[in-house]
Structure formats: C-alpha cells, structure tokens
Design an enzyme around this catalytic site. Structure first.
Site, PDB file in Angstrom:
ATOM      1  N   CYS A  77       0.868  -1.179   0.000  1.00  0.00           N
ATOM      2  CA  CYS A  77       0.000   0.000   0.000  1.00  0.00           C
ATOM      3  C   CYS A  77       0.900   1.224   0.000  1.00  0.00           C
ATOM      4  O   CYS A  77       1.646   1.441   0.965  1.00  0.00           O
ATOM      5  CB  CYS A  77      -0.921  -0.008   1.215  1.00  0.00           C
ATOM      6  SG  CYS A  77      -1.959   1.463   1.317  1.00  0.00           S
ATOM      7  N   CYS A 215      -5.175   6.090  -3.388  1.00  0.00           N
ATOM      8  CA  CYS A 215      -4.468   4.806  -3.396  1.00  0.00           C
ATOM      9  C   CYS A 215      -3.058   5.089  -3.876  1.00  0.00           C
ATOM     10  O   CYS A 215      -2.864   5.540  -5.011  1.00  0.00           O
ATOM     11  CB  CYS A 215      -5.170   3.805  -4.307  1.00  0.00           C
ATOM     12  SG  CYS A 215      -4.246   2.268  -4.573  1.00  0.00           S
TER      13      CYS A 215
END
Length: 286
Positions: A77, A215
């Site tokens: 991530c 993101c």
C-alpha cells in the site's frame, strides 16, 4: 488481551488503523484474524479505516504488514507505507531519514523529508512499474479500456480521452466487472483524465475495500498510464485524488512517490466490543 492500542492516520485521506506490534505477538498468539481486522476497519462498529497496518521489527529492520479493510492480506500500500514510516519517526522507533522497509512486494527504500508528531512528507522508492498488457472493465453501463500495471500489486489504469476532472467527479462508481483471467487475484481500478501540464486527476476502486479517497500504488499506476497515453516514457506527474495530491516520478521503468502523512488520533479499542469471538480475546485474557 482485552484492549489494543492503535493509531489512526491517513495519507491523502486514505486512512488506516495502525498497530505497533514490534515483537510480532499478535500473529504468534493467533489474535490477528481476518475477522478482527475487518471489525477494526468497520466504519460503523469499529474504528473505521480503508486498511490495517501492523509495525513489526525484524532482524534487518522493519516489516509492514498490510491488510485490506475486509481483512484480506495485500502485497503493498503506497499511502500506507508513508503512514508506516511516519509512525516509526513520530514514536521514536526509527531515527534515520533514509532506510528500508520490508513489504510483501519486496524491500522499499524510504526518505523522510519532513516530520512532526502529526504531519510528515515521505518519499518512497516504489521500484519497477511493469505494464502487463491491455484489458477492459465495466462499471454499470460505463465500459473502458486501460493498461494492466503491476506495482507490487495489480492495477488497471484507464485514461479516458476528453474526460474533465468535473466529469470524473460526477462519474457513478460501482464494483468493476473485469477480466478474471487477466487479473486472477483481483485488481485495483483507476479511472483518470489525460495528463495536462504534468497533472492528472484520478479516482480509484480498491479490491477488498471499494472506492477510497486515494491509493498510493494506484497513483503510480495512473502516472505510468498517463505518461504512456501522452507518448512519454519518463516524467513527473502530479496525481490529484479526492484526498489530495502526490507526486510520482517515472524513470526508466521505476517510480518514486512523494506525499503526505497525517496522524490524527491515538487510543485504545476494547476488542470484545468489536470482535468478542476472536481467538485470545475475552474476559480473563491479557
């Protein structure tokens, strides 16, 4: 273990529950189940977050254990690693400004540019960005094509010709229907505008989560797709997302991402309140 200390933080409003577990006790004791992570990330009955970060010390340094909001394990991530590094610095666990973080997608080099107890600016060497081909997807009646891009996790980054940031904001996002043979492990889907003067605007649907405000790996995939759409191999793209903006530099197939991290709260959660049936949780445990 009746309570669990946590930190709530976000990177461009992609938010996380962060747990410092330097000695890997949660995993070893069987406490860290998929159900518990999902319960902690639940926005109505838990703390609420797009994902879960666990800080683990290793012989070589640090390991970032990242899990999606549904409790599923993920490789990487990008926004999360900035938050991870910020937490290390804010808690005094790491004093260096250049070091490595181990992830399921490999070792990532990080650089701390600015840091305070509440805010930081972190640069992450995201490594190779691989284009895996062209694929299509659909959201409701909206069909689109894009580049399959691997950033340690799978993405479908779709530049929509002529779409303005305002039209993108108005687009009705639904769970994407995609080619499961091309993306057997699921995919993060980015919809973005064409690049103009080094800037592009993006929205994202993350696998295991849904639409998020940002993101990090998605911004890298979006930058790669925006440059390819413009016929450029290398360059710097400011990627605007609903939660802010990050800067992505692509050089000879590798990427760095620079962006903010914000720590908003610290506290303790009563585990029996969110997941009383999880192993090791309940009256009499410690």
């Amino acid at each position: 273990m009746a309570t669990l200390s946590f930190i709530k933080a976000h990177g461009t409003e992609n938010d996380f529950v962060v747990v410092v577990d330097t000695d890997d006790e949660l995993e070893q004791r069987g406490v860290l189940t998929r159900d518990l992570v999902a319960a902690l990330c639940d926005r109505h009955a838990g703390i609420g977050a797009d994902g879960f970060l666990r800080v683990v010390r290793t012989e070589s340094g640090w390991f970032m254990d990242y899990r999606n909001a549904d409790g599923s394990i993920a490789e990487l991530c990008g926004n999360g690693i900035r938050v991870f590094v910020h937490v290390l610095a804010a808690l005094g666990l790491e004093g260096r400004t250049d070091f490595n973080v181990d992830t399921r997608a490999g070792v990532k080099h990080v650089t701390v540019h600015e840091v305070s107890p509440s805010r930081a600016v972190i640069e992450v060497d995201m490594g190779r960005v691989e284009v895996t081909g062209v694929s299509t997807a659909r959201m409701g009646e909206f069909s689109f094509a894009g580049l399959g891009i691997e950033v340690g996790n799978p993405h479908l980054a779709c530049v929509i010709p002529g779409m303005t940031p305002e039209q993108l904001a108005d687009l009705h996002f639904t769970p994407p229907v995609f080619d499961t043979t091309f993306f057997p492990d699921g995919v993060n889907v980015e919809i973005l505008t064409e690049m103009h003067e080094g800037e592009a605007t993006m929205r994202v649907w993350e696998r295991g989560v849904g639409e998020t405000r940002s993101c990090g790996t998605g911004t890298v995939a979006a930058a790669r797709a925006a440059l390819a759409d413009a016929g450029v191999e290398n360059g710097t793209v400011t990627v605007h997302v609903p939660g802010g903006a990050v800067t992505v530099q692509i050089t000879d197939g590798s990427a760095t991402m620079t962006g903010p991290s914000v720590i908003v709260a610290r506290g303790e959660v009563q585990l029996t309140s969110v997941a009383g049936s999880a192993p090791g949780i309940g009256p009499g445990t410690s």
